[in-house]
Each structure stands twice: as structure tokens, then as C-alpha cells.
Write a protein that holds these residues in place. Structure first.
Motif, PDB file in Angstrom:
ATOM      1  N   MET A 124      -5.776   6.871  -1.198  1.00  0.00           N
ATOM      2  CA  MET A 124      -6.599   7.883  -1.853  1.00  0.00           C
ATOM      3  C   MET A 124      -7.070   7.349  -3.201  1.00  0.00           C
ATOM      4  N   GLY A 125      -8.297   6.857  -3.248  1.00  0.00           N
ATOM      5  CA  GLY A 125      -8.819   6.297  -4.482  1.00  0.00           C
ATOM      6  C   GLY A 125      -8.027   5.071  -4.897  1.00  0.00           C
ATOM      7  N   ASP A 126      -7.564   5.071  -6.150  1.00  0.00           N
ATOM      8  CA  ASP A 126      -6.783   3.923  -6.615  1.00  0.00           C
ATOM      9  C   ASP A 126      -5.287   4.132  -6.441  1.00  0.00           C
ATOM     10  N   ARG A 127      -4.913   5.154  -5.653  1.00  0.00           N
ATOM     11  CA  ARG A 127      -3.509   5.416  -5.341  1.00  0.00           C
ATOM     12  C   ARG A 127      -3.247   5.167  -3.851  1.00  0.00           C
ATOM     13  N   VAL A 128      -2.103   4.584  -3.568  1.00  0.00           N
ATOM     14  CA  VAL A 128      -1.669   4.401  -2.182  1.00  0.00           C
ATOM     15  C   VAL A 128      -0.259   4.973  -2.065  1.00  0.00           C
ATOM     16  N   PHE A 129      -0.137   6.042  -1.287  1.00  0.00           N
ATOM     17  CA  PHE A 129       1.158   6.674  -1.048  1.00  0.00           C
ATOM     18  C   PHE A 129       1.812   5.987   0.145  1.00  0.00           C
ATOM     19  N   VAL A 130       3.098   5.703   0.032  1.00  0.00           N
ATOM     20  CA  VAL A 130       3.815   5.003   1.097  1.00  0.00           C
ATOM     21  C   VAL A 130       5.174   5.655   1.307  1.00  0.00           C
ATOM     22  N   LEU A 131       5.529   5.876   2.559  1.00  0.00           N
ATOM     23  CA  LEU A 131       6.880   6.315   2.923  1.00  0.00           C
ATOM     24  C   LEU A 131       7.593   5.116   3.537  1.00  0.00           C
ATOM     25  N   HIS A 132       8.769   4.772   3.005  1.00  0.00           N
ATOM     26  CA  HIS A 132       9.420   3.553   3.489  1.00  0.00           C
ATOM     27  C   HIS A 132      10.927   3.631   3.274  1.00  0.00           C
ATOM     28  N   THR A 133      11.646   2.743   3.952  1.00  0.00           N
ATOM     29  CA  THR A 133      13.095   2.636   3.802  1.00  0.00           C
ATOM     30  C   THR A 133      13.429   1.836   2.548  1.00  0.00           C
ATOM     31  N   GLY A 144      18.348   4.762   2.058  1.00  0.00           N
ATOM     32  CA  GLY A 144      17.595   6.002   2.226  1.00  0.00           C
ATOM     33  C   GLY A 144      16.143   5.707   2.520  1.00  0.00           C
ATOM     34  N   MET A 145      15.309   6.745   2.411  1.00  0.00           N
ATOM     35  CA  MET A 145      13.865   6.576   2.527  1.00  0.00           C
ATOM     36  C   MET A 145      13.216   7.301   1.361  1.00  0.00           C
ATOM     37  N   ASP A 146      12.168   6.711   0.817  1.00  0.00           N
ATOM     38  CA  ASP A 146      11.462   7.284  -0.323  1.00  0.00           C
ATOM     39  C   ASP A 146       9.982   7.447  -0.008  1.00  0.00           C
ATOM     40  N   LEU A 147       9.396   8.492  -0.563  1.00  0.00           N
ATOM     41  CA  LEU A 147       7.943   8.613  -0.632  1.00  0.00           C
ATOM     42  C   LEU A 147       7.549   8.155  -2.024  1.00  0.00           C
ATOM     43  N   VAL A 148       6.706   7.132  -2.107  1.00  0.00           N
ATOM     44  CA  VAL A 148       6.338   6.544  -3.388  1.00  0.00           C
ATOM     45  C   VAL A 148       4.822   6.450  -3.499  1.00  0.00           C
ATOM     46  N   VAL A 149       4.348   6.155  -4.699  1.00  0.00           N
ATOM     47  CA  VAL A 149       2.923   5.916  -4.884  1.00  0.00           C
ATOM     48  C   VAL A 149       2.734   4.637  -5.680  1.00  0.00           C
ATOM     49  N   PHE A 150       1.800   3.803  -5.200  1.00  0.00           N
ATOM     50  CA  PHE A 150       1.379   2.606  -5.905  1.00  0.00           C
ATOM     51  C   PHE A 150      -0.012   2.862  -6.496  1.00  0.00           C
ATOM     52  N   GLU A 151      -0.332   2.128  -7.538  1.00  0.00           N
ATOM     53  CA  GLU A 151      -1.678   2.205  -8.111  1.00  0.00           C
ATOM     54  C   GLU A 151      -2.324   0.826  -8.117  1.00  0.00           C
ATOM     55  N   ASP A 152      -3.648   0.832  -7.965  1.00  0.00           N
ATOM     56  CA  ASP A 152      -4.425  -0.401  -8.047  1.00  0.00           C
ATOM     57  C   ASP A 152      -5.661  -0.087  -8.888  1.00  0.00           C
ATOM     58  N   LYS A 153      -5.453   0.001 -10.197  1.00  0.00           N
ATOM     59  CA  LYS A 153      -6.517   0.416 -11.114  1.00  0.00           C
ATOM     60  C   LYS A 153      -7.652  -0.597 -11.194  1.00  0.00           C
TER      61      LYS A 153
END
Length: 883
Positions: A124-133, A144-153
Motif C-alpha cells: 500500500m503506497g510506500d508501506r508493505v504489511f507482512v505477516l510472518h513467523t 510466534g508470528m507477527d504482523l509488521v509493516v516495512f517502509e520504502d520511502k
């Protein structure tokens, strides 16, 4: 591979030829015309109206578990070399692929981020949400597993830094460590309401924590949602088994494809996910089906993976406005044609695009659809397997998407009316970064414009609600008078519990009386979210249909049949429980609203509910009412034990219900004392009621008799040395359980050689080049496939049928038909070998028709009788064939 359980069909080994020979230049006839499959690895068919091209192969995207496409066209693929049963970290990444000239082939690629077990992505735009172990650095074990967000400004295709957690621990680490991710948390997708919806498998989770510090625990599977900033985490639906993704339409209807284990068949169910709904797996969906929302259809064995609601004007009408659901086990992307049915739907399933072990699907703003395929990568990943294809209509022409960052508010607002769901959502999310005053004014103009299409007004309503927050409630209340959008205004008003405390209840109470079932549904769900106990009396007036009937003893209820009339009372009960409306429900006992009240009281483990029920029994005037009260009290005698994440119910849990791990609670003694008093007063015929309740509800009260209570069969550490030689284990286990077992058993190749003959493998498979070439040559199989791949091929003969050995149906002169695989062919004759090894020679001139079958010729069940030890021995023997 990916949290997958499907129909257990076992057979002799599929040919390894599929790995070495892949020339499929012969045209293949699809349901809608002729297409060529020679350009695609392992693809079989797709509609003639589409162009499907090979986008990326295993050199870039091995073992692709998920993918997401940015509105602007960049494709993010989750490479998962751990797979569903692997346990070693450091094998996953998000790959970013760019098609600069839009010809359907990758031109640029970067590794966007390194993550393990990527299971869901949103770009989504300059954000990438990822669900991962996640893995512990110290122990190298899953944590565990986390929902995280990366940015690529800077938009260089590489994440600017590490991930920012939004939700942590949203899967049970114990079973990620012992099994892998096969029943874990998976796909994520954002709706136009601004929530991220998360598909949770039946590992469940304990003490997941969002960015605000809120904690949540869930026993079993369902859908959880969270705001994009990682706050307001909440359960959306519950009672699913092993869902992998969700499809969301423009009006926030949510669909998913699940599988359950009734009858051991791992049958697929397609369902409409209604907010607050209970779908019942595993404790209610068989014997307490009156209490659940049933699925819309049971389509038989399979394994649902990625999904998408197609909403794009570039696509032909017959393939638009439909949920598309991938099925890994069936190698197929399906379309479900959904038809509104009151507050829910009916459906009709159609095959659409066939790909080898399809995992995910997504679309960009231009209408380009991308599909990822596991392609036989096994249960622990494979560096040489996996690919991505692009599908577009033949009439498609590339149109670049606007640069949202450079777009003015008025231009972004105009995109909210676009016919593409991708463009609307992308524009909305960018708008929400702009000045609140400008966004609220612009989005409100769309929301109230009666000349616009409904999808545009809905986008306007949800954009306005997110931008304005509580200050927009007054305007949204005005929209509840507009019949066209009343449903969506009500939903938006109640949608966020942290800002709905001052929302008036009057529009919702009015909505309960509306003539439109969908408005009634939105009003009912909303009342349950607003925390106003005074509305309970109105909720109790929702009528319960005649279909609210418990299944007869020993039978299963209709758990996969649409039941529109049950939806409104179901969500009314969920609302009453959310409000803890004990007093109102007790007061309604014996009135015309008694049935709904007693239904709700089944879930209210509150001392006031117990004392109220006992008091109501004393004044009940007829036996039927008394029996209903006794049934409710008996249901309350036990409750579900708090979930601590230390156990799981395995792939075939006890489905008797109504609880899985039942315990007594503070009012259990009072309930038992009262029931005993009534039992002592009853004659022999009357005592049968208590015996039946004791068995059905598993109360475990010895005096009553009835069926003996059975303890919960949770996942335990198995002593393979004690059970490895038990006959029939393969046929009694899920494919993942078989894989986990044989990974720990070396096997005896001498025994395996004997079994190769005993199980009938030798009828169609040769081991030496000196033998007559029958079917798939097994003499070199160990140099082509590893133990896990060989085992999977035996257990799933239809997953990857070897080139040249697909089943063929020949119709010949003289009204004759033959089925087998072609072992020899010339211009004059065709030689066919059947499953028994019998050879038939047919003159070419006698052949009337020839049809390649989609299923393997190998019969199911040839390995079912084997123990883990025997099966491991067969696999070991075959893995040593490297001539």
C-alpha cells in the motif's frame, strides 16, 4: 506445504517425469475455448478470453507462499523456503518484481526484505504489511508470528530498515515449533473500511498484543482485524479451521474458503463471513448446528489458499464482481457466483484457471492479475519449484496509475468513484495522509451524492468515517435516513468501538425494524458493539426460525447449507452475549421471546444467569418450557477452559461438543444440586431426559447415566517407537502428520522393496531399464526427488501427474471404451496400459475420441493400510533408486 489439509487419497508413486519433461505444446480445451499451455510450467487451462503468461520462475520466486501487488504494478512475492513443516530459519524473503514495459515478464527484481515464513502481504503506497513467523536468535526456534509493516520511502525496492510490529504473537509458538506453520495464521487483506483482516488458522493464539498494548487470546481459527497503525485489534468471526485468506467486496462482504475434517474427508466449505458470527469448528459444526452460521456449500476435498474479490472494469463482466478462491489441493482457481439471499448469499462454483498448487492471487490498478503457484515444492520448500503468472483479458491495454503522492486532494477524491476497487482503496489510503479538513469535506461530498454509483458512495462513507472520527457521527446519522446507504452508515457508526460511545442508538433500533435484511443485520451487529445494555429488550424481539432445531442424536446437522433465516437471530444472540444482557434474557424466559433468550443464556456463564434460570423453572407452567430451562442449565454446567496456548486439538479433534476442554466453574455445584433434585423427583421416563442431556452435553454426572464423557484429544508428543508399527496409520492420519512421522523414521529399504511388490506398485512401475517400460520408471527416482517429495507424490497422486502418464479415455469403434496411460504410440496404433498392468493395442483408425483425464490413474488407498514404519520403508527404498 502451506497449512494444508485435504482429502487423504493415497496411491502408487506419480512419475518423476514431470520434473524432467514439460513440453505441453498440444492445445488444451478449457471450459470456454482452446488455449495453449506450452508457455506455462504446469498450467493446464484458462478461459480463452484471457492471456496468461509466465511472469517469474523458481530462479526468482521459489516456493511462493503468498503475493501482493501494489496499485502501481510492483509485485511482492513471499518466498517461503521453510514451508509448512520446516523448522529452520533464514530461508524466507519478500521479493519485489517490476515489469517496466508491461509485457508480462519481469524486468527488475530486488530482495525487499528478509523474513521467515511470509504468509500474507499487503502493498500500500510506500508501506508493505507482512505477516510472518518470528524466530528466537538464541534458540533458533519459532517464537510466534507477527504482523509488521516495512517502509520504502525512496522507492528503491528495498525496505528502508527493519519491520515495525503491529501485532505480535498472533500464533501459538509451541506448535509452530513442533509442527511448522500448517495450521498457523496466514493471509491479510485490507478492506475499504480501513481495517486489515487476518486469516487465523486453528492453532489460534494466546496473548497476541497490538501496538496499543491490547492483548487478545483466541482458541481456534477465524478472522481477526486491526487498524493499519496496529491498534484496536479484535475478533471479527470465529469457528473456522484452517483458512488461508479472505476476499472482500466493495460493500464489505467477506468470503473465505475453509476445510474441516468431518468424516475425515477434509472437505472444503465456502462461506460468507458475517461480523460477530460463530461458525462452530470443531465443537458446534456437527451436533449443535442450530447455533452456528453454516457455510454456503461443501464442495468436497481440497485446500483453500489465496483469494480475491474481482472488482475491476478491465475484466469481462462474466469474470467480474465475483470472489475468486484458490485451492492448492485441487490446483485450481475457482469463481463463486454469489447471489444475495437476505442478509447472506447462495453460490455456484465454477473452475476458472488451473495452476499447479496455486497459492495466491492479487490485482493491480491496471487490471493485471498475478497468481503464484507452489508447483510441487513439497512441505519444506524447494529452490527449484514455484512460479508466478500474469493473467489479463485479451482486450486489456496498459494504463499507468497516477502518482498518488503528487496528486491533489480533488484528484484523489475523484479516484474514490473509480470502478476499480484497487484504485479506490489506494486513493483512500493516500487521502487519509492529507489535511483532515480537506479530506472530510471532499469525502462527505461523495458519501451524500445520490447520483453516484453505490460502490463510490460506500467508499466515500468509509473514507469520511476514518478521516472525521467521532466528529463525523452526526453526518453519518443523517445518512441512516437514506435507504440506499443506510446499511453502510450504520456499520460505519458502530465500526470503531473506541469512538462509538456517543453514537445514538435510535438509528439502530429503527434499523431493526427496517424491511431490508441487510439493514437489520448492520443494526443488530452495531448494537452489540456499542455497549448499551438498554437495547437488549429490542434485540430479544428478533424472531427465531423453525430451522432452529438440534440435530437428532447421532446425526450431523446442516453445516454447509445456506440458512438465511438463522442469520439475524444468530447475530442478535452474539450481540446479547457481548452486552452480557443476563437480566434482560432471564426476564424474557416464558415470554414470546423465550427461545432467543434461552439461546443467548447458553453462553452466559454468570451466577445471575444460573439463579435466574432456576427461579424461572419454579414458575414455568408447562413441561416444554421446563425442559428448555433444564437444557440451558445443563449447558451451563461446564464451560470452555481458558486457552493458554500450551495445547492444540490436532488435525482430527473431538467434534462432539459443545466444549472441547470443558471445566466446571463457580456455579457448577448449584446447577448440579438443582438438576439432582429434579432428577430425584422424576419417574423412569423422566430420568431419560437427564441421561440424554448428560450424554449430549458431556456433563459427566454419573448418576444420570447416558454416554460417558470423553476427554479432549489435544496434540501430544508421540512416542513413535510405540506406535510406528500400528497398521493403518497412513489412512488414519492427515498428510502433514504422516510427513512429520516419517521424517523421524529411517525405514528399512529391504522391507520397502517387499512393499513395492505387495502394494501393487510393480504393476505400473519398472525399477530396471532391462524391464519392459510400463509406466513411470522408478529406477532413478531417488536422484530426482527427495524422501518428502516421494512421499507427497504417493499420498497425493493427482497433484502433479507426470508427462505422458495422465489417464486417457479412449472411445473406439464397436462401442468400446478404454482407460489407461499411453505407453506406446505410432501412426498406426496406440498401446494403452491400465491400472492392473494389462496392455491393450488399439488401431489408430478405430479411435473415435481421445480425452486426457485430470485425475491420476492411480487408485486411492493403496497405502492406507500401512504403518508409519512400513510407509517410511517404502519411501527409503524408492529414494535409494538412483541408477
Amino acid at each position: 506445504m502451506l497449512k494444508i489439509t485435504f482429502s487423504l487419497v493415497t496411491a502408487v508413486l506419480i512419475l518423476y517425469w514431470n520434473n524432467a519433461v514439460n513440453d505441453r505444446s498440444e492445445p488444451i480445451k478449457s471450459a470456454t475455448g482452446l488455449v495453449k499451455a506450452d508457455s506455462l510450467p504446469n498450467a493446464a487451462s484458462w478461459p480463452a478470453e484471457l492471456n496468461v503468461t509466465h511472469f517469474a520462475g523458481s530462479d526468482l520466486t521459489p516456493s511462493p507462499a503468498c503475493l501482493a501487488v501494489a496499485a502501481s504494478g510492483e509485485v511482492f512475492v513471499g518466498v517461503d523456503m521453510i514451508g509448512s513443516l520446516g523448522k529452520t530459519p533464514g530461508k524466507g524473503r519478500i521479493v519485489r518484481l517490476v515489469d517496466s514495459d508491461h509485457d508480462g515478464k519481469v524486468d527488475k527484481n530486488t530482495t525487499f526484505a528478509e523474513v521467515d515464513n511470509p504468509r500474507g502481504i499487503i502493498a500500500m503506497g510506500d508501506r508493505v504489511f507482512v505477516l510472518h513467523t518470528t524466530f528466537s536468535k538464541e534458540t533458533q526456534k519459532a517464537s510466534g508470528m507477527d504482523l509488521v509493516v516495512f517502509e520504502d520511502k525512496n522507492w528503491d525496492g528495498v525496505a528502508d530498515g527493519g519491520p515495525s510490529p503491529l501485532i505480535q504473537n498472533i500464533s501459538s509458538p509451541k506448535f509452530l515449533q513442533s509442527r511448522g506453520t500448517d495450521h498457523s495464521t496466514n493471509g491479510i487483506r485490507m478492506g475499504i473500511d480501513g481495517w486489515i483482516y487476518i486469516a487465523v488458522g486453528d492453532f489460534g493464539f494466546h496473548d497476541a498484543v497490538d501496538r496499543s498494548g491490547k492483548k487478545l487470546t483466541q482458541l481456534g481459527g477465524g478472522i481477526v482485524r486491526v487498524r493499519p497503525d496496529g491498534t484496536e485489534m479484535e475478533v471479527y468471526t470465529h469457528g473456522m479451521r484452517n483458512i488461508y485468506d479472505v476476499a472482500i467486496d466493495p460493500y464489505m462482504n467477506v468470503f473465505t474458503r475453509d476445510n474441516t475434517n468431518d468424516g475425515g474427508g477434509w472437505n472444503i466449505r465456502f462461506s460468507s463471513q458475517i461480523q460477530s458470527g460463530e461458525y462452530g469448528y470443531p465443537v458446534l459444526f456437527k451436533h449443535f448446528t442450530e447455533e452456528i452460521i453454516p457455510a454456503l456449500v461443501d464442495v468436497g476435498g481440497g485446500s483453500g489458499t489465496g483469494s480475491l474479490f474481482m472488482d475491476d472494469p478491465n475484466w469481462p463482466a462474466k469474470y467480474n464482481q465475483v470472489p475468486m478462491m484458490a485451492d492448492w489441493g485441487r490446483n485450481q482457481l475457482y469463481i463463486h457466483r454469489v447471489t444475495p439471499d437476505g442478509p447472506t448469499f447462495t453460490q455456484k462454483e465454477e473452475e476458472f484457471i488451473k495452476l499447479a498448487q496455486i497459492t495466491d492471487i492479487d490485482i493491480d490498478a491496471s487490471g493485471s492479475v498475478y497468481l503464484s503457484a507452489w508447483d510441487g515444492a513439497g512441505y519444506s520448500g524447494n529452490p527449484g519449484k514455484g512460479f508466478v503468472v500474469r493473467a489479463v483479458p485479451k482486450t486489456w491495454q496498459y494504463k499507468p496509475f497516477v502518482d498518488l503522492k503528487k496528486s491533489a486532494v480533488k484528484d484523489l477524491t475523484a479516484l474514490l468513484t473509480n470502478a476499480s476497487a484497487v484504485q479506490r482503496l489506494a486513493a483512500q489510503q493516500e487521502l487519509l495522509t492529507r489535511k483532515t479538513k480537506d479530506v472530510t469535506k471532499a469525502s462527505w461530498k461523495i458519501a451524500e451524492d445520490k447520483q453516484l454509483p453505490l460502490y463510490a458512495r460506500v467508499a466515500g462513507i468509509y473514507t469520511y468515517a476514518q478521516a472525521a472520527g467521532a466528529s463525523g457521527n452526526d453526518n453519518l446519522v443523517k445518512l441512516t435516513e437514506d435507504q440506499d446507504v443506510k446499511e453502510f452508515a450504520l456499520r460505519a457508526l458502530a465500526d470503531r468501538m473506541k469512538i462509538n460511545s456517543n453514537v445514538p442508538v435510535e438509528p439502530f433500533l429503527k434499523g431493526l425494524q427496517d424491511g431490508t435484511p441487510r439493514v437489520q443485520l448492520a443494526a443488530t451487529v452495531g448494537l452489540g458493539r456499542m455497549g448499551r445494555p438498554e437495547v437488549a429488550e429490542a434485540l430479544l424481539k428478533v424472531k427465531v426460525p423453525a430451522s432452529f432445531v438440534s440435530p437428532a442424536k447421532g446425526t450431523e446437522g446442516p453445516h454447509a447449507t445456506p440458512n438465511s433465516p438463522i442469520i439475524l437471530p444468530h447475530v442478535a444472540v452474539r450481540a446479547l452475549v457481548a452486552l452480557n444482557a443476563v437480566d434482560a434474557c432471564v426476564k424474557a424466559i416464558g415470554t414470546e421471546n423465550s427461545t432467543l433468550a434461552l439461546w443467548a443464556l447458553r453462553y452466559m456463564h454468570d451466577p445471575k444467569a444460573v439463579s435466574g434460570l432456576i427461579a424461572a423453572y419454579g414458575i414455568a407452567k408447562d413441561d416444554a418450557s421446563k425442559n428448555q430451562i433444564l437444557t440451558t442449565l445443563s449447558r451451563l454446567y461446564k464451560k470452555e477452559a481458558p486457552y493458554d496456548g500450551s495445547w492444540w486439538w490436532s488435525t482430527r479433534p473431538d467434534t462432539h461438543g459443545p466444549y472441547y476442554k470443558a471445566i466446571t466453574w463457580e456455579s457448577s455445584d448449584a446447577i448440579k444440586d438443582f438438576l439432582m433434585q429434579q432428577w430425584n423427583k422424576a419417574d423412569e421416563n423422566g430420568k431419560q431426559l437427564y441421561a440424554d442431556l448428560n450424554g449430549r452435553l458431556r456433563m459427566g454426572i454419573t448418576e444420570f447415566g447416558g454416554e460417558e464423557a470423553v476427554a479432549a484429544k489435544e496434540e501430544v508428543k508421540i512416542d513413535l517407537n510405540k506406535i510406528r508399527n500400528k497398521k493403518g496409520q497412513v489412512g488414519e492420519s492427515s498428510i502433514e502428520d504422516v510427513m512429520l512421522a516419517i521424517a523421524k523414521i529411517e525405514g528399512n529399504p529391504a522391507l520397502g522393496k517387499q512393499l513395492f511388490t505387495k502394494q501393487g506398485c510393480i504393476a505400473c512401475h519398472s525399477l530396471s531399464k532391462g524391464e519392459v517400460m510400463k509406466g513411470p520408471f522408478m529406477g532413478q527416482i531417488g536422484s530426482i526427488m527427495n524422501r518428502e517429495q516421494i512421499a507427497e507424490s504417493i499420498l497425493k497422486p493427482n497433484a502433479s501427474i507426470s508427462q505422458g502418464f495422465a489417464s486417457v479415455l479412449i472411445t473406439a469403434k464397436g462401442d468400446k471404451s478404454y482407460i489407461g496411460f499411453v505407453s506406446e504410440e505410432s501412426a498406426e496404433k496406440l498401446v494403452l496400459r491400465d491400472i492392473a498392468g494389462q496392455v491393450t493395442t488399439i488401431k489408430a483408425s478405430d479411435i473415435i475420441s481421445r480425452k486426457e483425464m485430470e485425475s491420476s490413474m492411480m487408485p486411492p488407498g493403496l497405502a492406507n493400510e500401512l504403518s508409519y514404519e512400513e510407509f517410511a520403508s517404502l519411501i527409503t527404498f524408492l529414494s535409494q533408486q538412483r541408477k
